[in-house]
Write an enzyme that holds these catalytic residues in place. Structure first.
Site, mmCIF file in Angstrom:
data_model
loop_
_atom_site.group_PDB
_atom_site.id
_atom_site.type_symbol
_atom_site.label_atom_id
_atom_site.label_comp_id
_atom_site.label_asym_id
_atom_site.label_seq_id
_atom_site.Cartn_x
_atom_site.Cartn_y
_atom_site.Cartn_z
ATOM 1 N N LYS A 98 2.134 -10.143 -9.109
ATOM 2 C CA LYS A 98 0.832 -9.527 -8.872
ATOM 3 C C LYS A 98 -0.216 -10.283 -9.675
ATOM 4 C CE LYS A 98 2.228 -4.838 -7.683
ATOM 5 N NZ LYS A 98 3.617 -5.212 -7.336
ATOM 6 N N ASP A 132 1.815 -10.808 -4.343
ATOM 7 C CA ASP A 132 1.778 -9.444 -3.817
ATOM 8 C C ASP A 132 0.333 -8.997 -3.605
ATOM 9 O OD1 ASP A 132 4.522 -9.162 -3.863
ATOM 10 O OD2 ASP A 132 4.574 -8.169 -5.807
ATOM 11 N N GLN A 161 -1.411 -5.901 4.481
ATOM 12 C CA GLN A 161 -1.011 -4.498 4.612
ATOM 13 C C GLN A 161 -1.510 -3.912 5.935
ATOM 14 O OE1 GLN A 161 -3.222 -3.852 1.055
ATOM 15 N NE2 GLN A 161 -1.428 -3.388 -0.185
ATOM 16 N N ARG A 182 4.122 -12.016 4.042
ATOM 17 C CA ARG A 182 4.914 -10.784 4.081
ATOM 18 C C ARG A 182 3.998 -9.693 4.636
ATOM 19 N NH1 ARG A 182 5.895 -8.946 -1.538
ATOM 20 N NH2 ARG A 182 7.498 -10.556 -1.625
ATOM 21 N N LYS A 185 3.533 -2.085 5.356
ATOM 22 C CA LYS A 185 2.669 -0.962 5.751
ATOM 23 C C LYS A 185 1.576 -0.742 4.709
ATOM 24 C CE LYS A 185 5.806 1.536 8.766
ATOM 25 N NZ LYS A 185 6.486 2.814 9.092
ATOM 26 N N GLY A 186 1.922 -0.782 3.429
ATOM 27 C CA GLY A 186 0.962 -0.545 2.350
ATOM 28 C C GLY A 186 1.341 0.688 1.558
ATOM 29 N N THR A 224 10.040 -3.819 5.812
ATOM 30 C CA THR A 224 10.057 -2.434 6.285
ATOM 31 C C THR A 224 11.449 -1.840 6.151
ATOM 32 O OG1 THR A 224 9.550 -0.990 8.167
ATOM 33 C CG2 THR A 224 10.572 -3.110 8.677
#
Length: 305
Positions: A98, A132, A161, A182, A185-186, A224
């Protein structure tokens, strides 16, 4: 009820007092199901076990929202340590990080310096790095930095996302960079002004961006645990003759391990997101928010103690 529980755990994930308590108290009460340990040595053991089962990995030293330069540099050091371990132990693993942990909220100079240190070391050792995506307020800045880095490095990707309205346009804007993305969904709590509030709309947008990115000819990691999204991806690649080498599935460590093995046995690249480190609390709370079944598992673990 499910939405209330999700909101509750997302609220807890940002509590700094509880974060400090969790760091001090250690990986107890079920968190070890989702977090590989506190040290790189513990993470290496988990990665090796997953590799032996035919699963690829991306490893993440947990930490976010760093607010001082010393801590950001320390987080970068942990990333360099992970890259060295992946190379030394010949693990089938990438690195995820991150940018708030690299100094994103402190200064552009600091985050770019740390990112270049990491990407230089990763390139030298043949390790791919995924940036990320974090909450909406940092989305544009993350993508701006990714674009700059992508001009210098081939071994870097990022995350988009599906719950954000902007993501379809982001796919188009990133197209010239031929990015490895990547798609998720978030997992952050966002207002309806910027994100789809209804799950069915998120799912439809998820399918739309998977199709867009694959048909653009770019490498796609479909992250997912949802069987409907997995089946959609399988049918899509079959319909358009997209080779297995252009995409992979990703899931989180500790969630649906049997399904992970099934996908690997079916011949798909199945990559497991393996987090480790002492700053596990926020990550753990978001996992509880995502799936109520995880809460039941943790409560059983507490009662057994």
């Amino acid at each position: 009820m499910e939405q209330l529980m999700r909101d509750f755990f997302l609220f807890l994930s940002k509590n700094k007092t509880l974060t400090k308590w969790a760091k001090r108290y250690g990986l107890r009460f079920g968190a070890s199901r989702f977090v590989a340990g506190e040290t790189i040595e513990e993470a290496v053991r988990v990665i090796r076990q997953l590799n032996e089962k035919g699963l690829a990995v991306t490893v993440d030293y947990l930490g976010e929202f760093v607010d001082n330069e010393q801590e950001a540099n320390e987080m970068a050091r942990h990333c360099l340590e992970a890259i060295e371990a992946i190379s030394r132990e010949k693990l089938n693993s990438q690195l995820s990080l991150k940018m708030t942990s690299m100094g994103l909220d402190i200064s552009d100079e600091l985050v770019m310096r740390n990112m270049r240190r990491i990407l230089d070391a990763a390139k030298q050792r043949g390790v791919f790095v995924t940036i990320d995506m974090e909450d909406y307020s940092r989305c544009q800045k993350t993508l701006d930095i990714f674009k700059m880095l992508k001009k210098e490095y081939d071994n870097v990707g990022t995350v988009l996302q599906a719950y954000l309205y902007r993501t379809e346009q982001d796919i188009e804007d990133l197209k010239p960079y031929r990015p490895n993305l990547r798609l998720v969904k978030g997992a952050y709590k966002e207002p309806p002004e910027v994100a789809f509030p209804d799950k069915k709309d998120v799912d439809e947008n998820f399918k739309k961006i998977i199709k867009m990115h694959l048909l653009n000819g770019n490498y796609t990691a479909v992250a997912t645990h949802d069987d409907a999204i997995i089946e959609y991806t399988k049918q899509l690649v079959k319909e358009y003759n997209i080779p297995n080498s252009q995409f992979e599935f990703q899931m989180l460590y500790g969630i649906r391990p049997e399904r992970q093995l099934e996908l690997a046995r079916e011949g798909y690249t199945m990559r497991v997101y393996v987090p480790y480190g002492t700053d596990w609390y926020g990550y753990f709370m978001r996992r509880l928010a995502e799936r109520p079944a995880n809460v039941a598992f943790v409560l059983k673990g507490i009662l057994r103690k």
